[in-house]
Every structure is written in structure tokens, then in C-alpha cells.
Scaffold this motif. Structure first.
Motif, PDB file in Angstrom:
ATOM      1  N   LYS A  89      51.539  54.657  17.660  1.00  0.00           N
ATOM      2  CA  LYS A  89      50.107  54.942  17.784  1.00  0.00           C
ATOM      3  C   LYS A  89      49.793  56.406  17.480  1.00  0.00           C
ATOM      4  O   LYS A  89      48.724  56.736  16.973  1.00  0.00           O
ATOM      5  CB  LYS A  89      49.620  54.575  19.194  1.00  0.00           C
ATOM      6  CG  LYS A  89      49.329  53.088  19.337  1.00  0.00           C
ATOM      7  CD  LYS A  89      48.710  52.776  20.691  1.00  0.00           C
ATOM      8  CE  LYS A  89      48.505  51.273  20.893  1.00  0.00           C
ATOM      9  NZ  LYS A  89      48.304  50.911  22.307  1.00  0.00           N
ATOM     10  N   LYS A  93      46.696  56.879  14.422  1.00  0.00           N
ATOM     11  CA  LYS A  93      45.300  57.087  14.826  1.00  0.00           C
ATOM     12  C   LYS A  93      44.910  58.575  14.797  1.00  0.00           C
ATOM     13  O   LYS A  93      45.741  59.424  14.647  1.00  0.00           O
ATOM     14  CB  LYS A  93      45.011  56.485  16.202  1.00  0.00           C
ATOM     15  CG  LYS A  93      45.823  57.049  17.333  1.00  0.00           C
ATOM     16  CD  LYS A  93      45.196  56.656  18.651  1.00  0.00           C
ATOM     17  CE  LYS A  93      45.234  57.791  19.666  1.00  0.00           C
ATOM     18  NZ  LYS A  93      44.226  58.804  19.620  1.00  0.00           N
TER      19      LYS A  93
ATOM     20  N   SER B  19      49.917  61.261   8.176  1.00  0.00           N
ATOM     21  CA  SER B  19      49.134  61.236   9.410  1.00  0.00           C
ATOM     22  C   SER B  19      48.495  62.604   9.681  1.00  0.00           C
ATOM     23  O   SER B  19      47.319  62.698  10.053  1.00  0.00           O
ATOM     24  CB  SER B  19      50.038  60.833  10.563  1.00  0.00           C
ATOM     25  OG  SER B  19      49.363  60.963  11.793  1.00  0.00           O
ATOM     26  N   GLU B  82      45.223  53.417   5.220  1.00  0.00           N
ATOM     27  CA  GLU B  82      44.416  52.423   5.933  1.00  0.00           C
ATOM     28  C   GLU B  82      44.966  51.017   5.746  1.00  0.00           C
ATOM     29  O   GLU B  82      44.998  50.217   6.683  1.00  0.00           O
ATOM     30  CB  GLU B  82      42.958  52.511   5.488  1.00  0.00           C
ATOM     31  CG  GLU B  82      42.262  53.729   6.105  1.00  0.00           C
ATOM     32  CD  GLU B  82      40.895  54.032   5.505  1.00  0.00           C
ATOM     33  OE1 GLU B  82      40.550  53.425   4.465  1.00  0.00           O
ATOM     34  OE2 GLU B  82      40.187  54.894   6.071  1.00  0.00           O
ATOM     35  N   LYS B  89      49.326  46.147  11.871  1.00  0.00           N
ATOM     36  CA  LYS B  89      48.724  45.500  13.036  1.00  0.00           C
ATOM     37  C   LYS B  89      49.215  44.069  13.213  1.00  0.00           C
ATOM     38  O   LYS B  89      49.328  43.578  14.338  1.00  0.00           O
ATOM     39  CB  LYS B  89      47.193  45.516  12.912  1.00  0.00           C
ATOM     40  CG  LYS B  89      46.572  46.833  13.337  1.00  0.00           C
ATOM     41  CD  LYS B  89      45.059  46.769  13.320  1.00  0.00           C
ATOM     42  CE  LYS B  89      44.447  48.124  13.649  1.00  0.00           C
ATOM     43  NZ  LYS B  89      43.012  48.179  13.259  1.00  0.00           N
TER      44      LYS B  89
END
Lengths: 93, 93
Positions: A89, A93, B19, B82, B89
DNA sequence: TATTTTGGTTTATAATATAAACTATTTTAT
DNA sequence: ATAAAATAGTTTATATTATAAACCAAAATA
């Protein structure tokens, strides 16, 4: 920030296998093949790695005259998966 | 179900770099080193791969008499990230 | 001006994923 | 009956990848 990702889970095929098992239900070799479309050799190797790590339990038996390899996630596997997701995570994010 | 994970992003260090850049701000080589704690050689190699893929833009200049390598994510990189997160997920929930 | 520091790149090695080749049993076709 | 094909995997070899070691160049410092 950016804690190391468990290399045992940071592998597409092993992650898929563990993800399948995270439902709680046990799955057998063929189901893993059907879902992942990976080769049996690849699956065999990755199963052994997950087993060696104590992340999954492997039960071999006979089902309708054929050998059957059933997989189930262990508590250690569940914890490892949850930890992996937590770490991940931070990256996504 | 279980779509392939972009191998360019499914690597701890490259994922960390992208990231970091997903904030929108550009970051330079040293910041990447500080944050990731990876070796310069490793970072250099991974930067080139991301650049070759068109995921990041690399701008080399001079800053206070020293060479400086600044990185910025491209639109292609944003989309790839993305998409990677979307695919991931499926594995982690 | 010799040495250290900064800022990297190139190349060699270690680790890993993946498939090819193989084994063993069972079923089906001839 | 037995040859061929299907099922269910394992073992081993190869291809890919991550990572660090060795290297290079310019600037700062002692």
C-alpha cells in the motif's frame, strides 16, 4: 516508508496462488492451472517454495483413481499475505 | 481474472521509483537513493529501463557545479502505474 | 597537487522465473 | 492384449532479472 516486499509473495504466480487460497477454501493443482494458465512445471516449483516457507499446506491423495494435490493456506501464509498487502500500500497510494 | 502484472513495474525498486514520481514532482538521483537506500548502480539500471519504456523522462543538467539527474513521470508512466494498480487489486482483495 | 567526495555508468554475478524434458499411472482405442 | 493418449505431476535446464562490484569523470578539499 517503502518497506521491503516479501520476495516470496512478490512474484506474479506465487501471489496468484496465495490469492486463490486466501478465500479459505483449499484448491487443487488443476484449479491453479485453470485459473493461472501457468505451466505445470512452473506451478510445481512455486508450490514447493510456498510450502518450504510454510505459507501453504500440501496434501497429496487419490481422487477417482488419480493422484491429487490439494493446497491450503496456513496461518503463517495468511499473515505473510496481509503483511505484504500492507507494505504494498505504501507503494501504490 | 488475474491479468498479467506489467513486469516493468512489478519490481520493488522500479515500483518505488515510479511511486515517488507519482506525486507529480520531479525527483533527482540523490533523492531516489536517500529514499530507497538502493545502490547507485542498481538505481541507474532501473532508471534506464523505465526511461527506455517511456515511463519516465530523464533530464541531465548541472546544479551547483555538479551533474544532476532529474526524473519525472510521463503520461505513459502514469497510465502504466494506474493500470498496474488496477491489475494488482485482483490479486490482493 | 594528492586525496576525497559527488554523481553517476558499465559490467559481472547472483538470484529467480519459466518452460522443456521427463516420470508414473490411468484410460481409451485398436 | 497392448499401443496410444490423457492425467497429474516432478526434475532439470535455460532465460531473464535484480543487484552489487568495479569503474569513470569532475569538483572540492586538505
Amino acid at each position: 516508508m517503502y518497506k521491503d516486499l516479501d520476495p516470496l509473495l512478490h512474484s506474479q504466480l506465487r501471489l496468484a496462488i496465495v490469492s486463490i487460497l486466501m478465500t479459505g477454501e483449499s484448491a487443487d493443482f488443476n484449479q491453479i492451472m485453470d485459473i493461472t494458465k501457468a505451466t505445470s512445471g512452473n506451478i510445481s516449483v512455486q508450490i514447493k517454495k510456498l510450502q518450504d516457507a510454510g505459507y501453504i499446506e500440501v496434501v497429496k491423495s487419490f481422487k477417482n483413481n488419480y493422484q491429487n494435490t490439494a493446497l491450503k493456506i496456513t496461518n503463517k501464509g495468511i499473515k505473510a499475505f496481509e503483511n505484504y498487502v500492507e507494505c504494498l500500500k505504501q507503494y501504490i497510494k
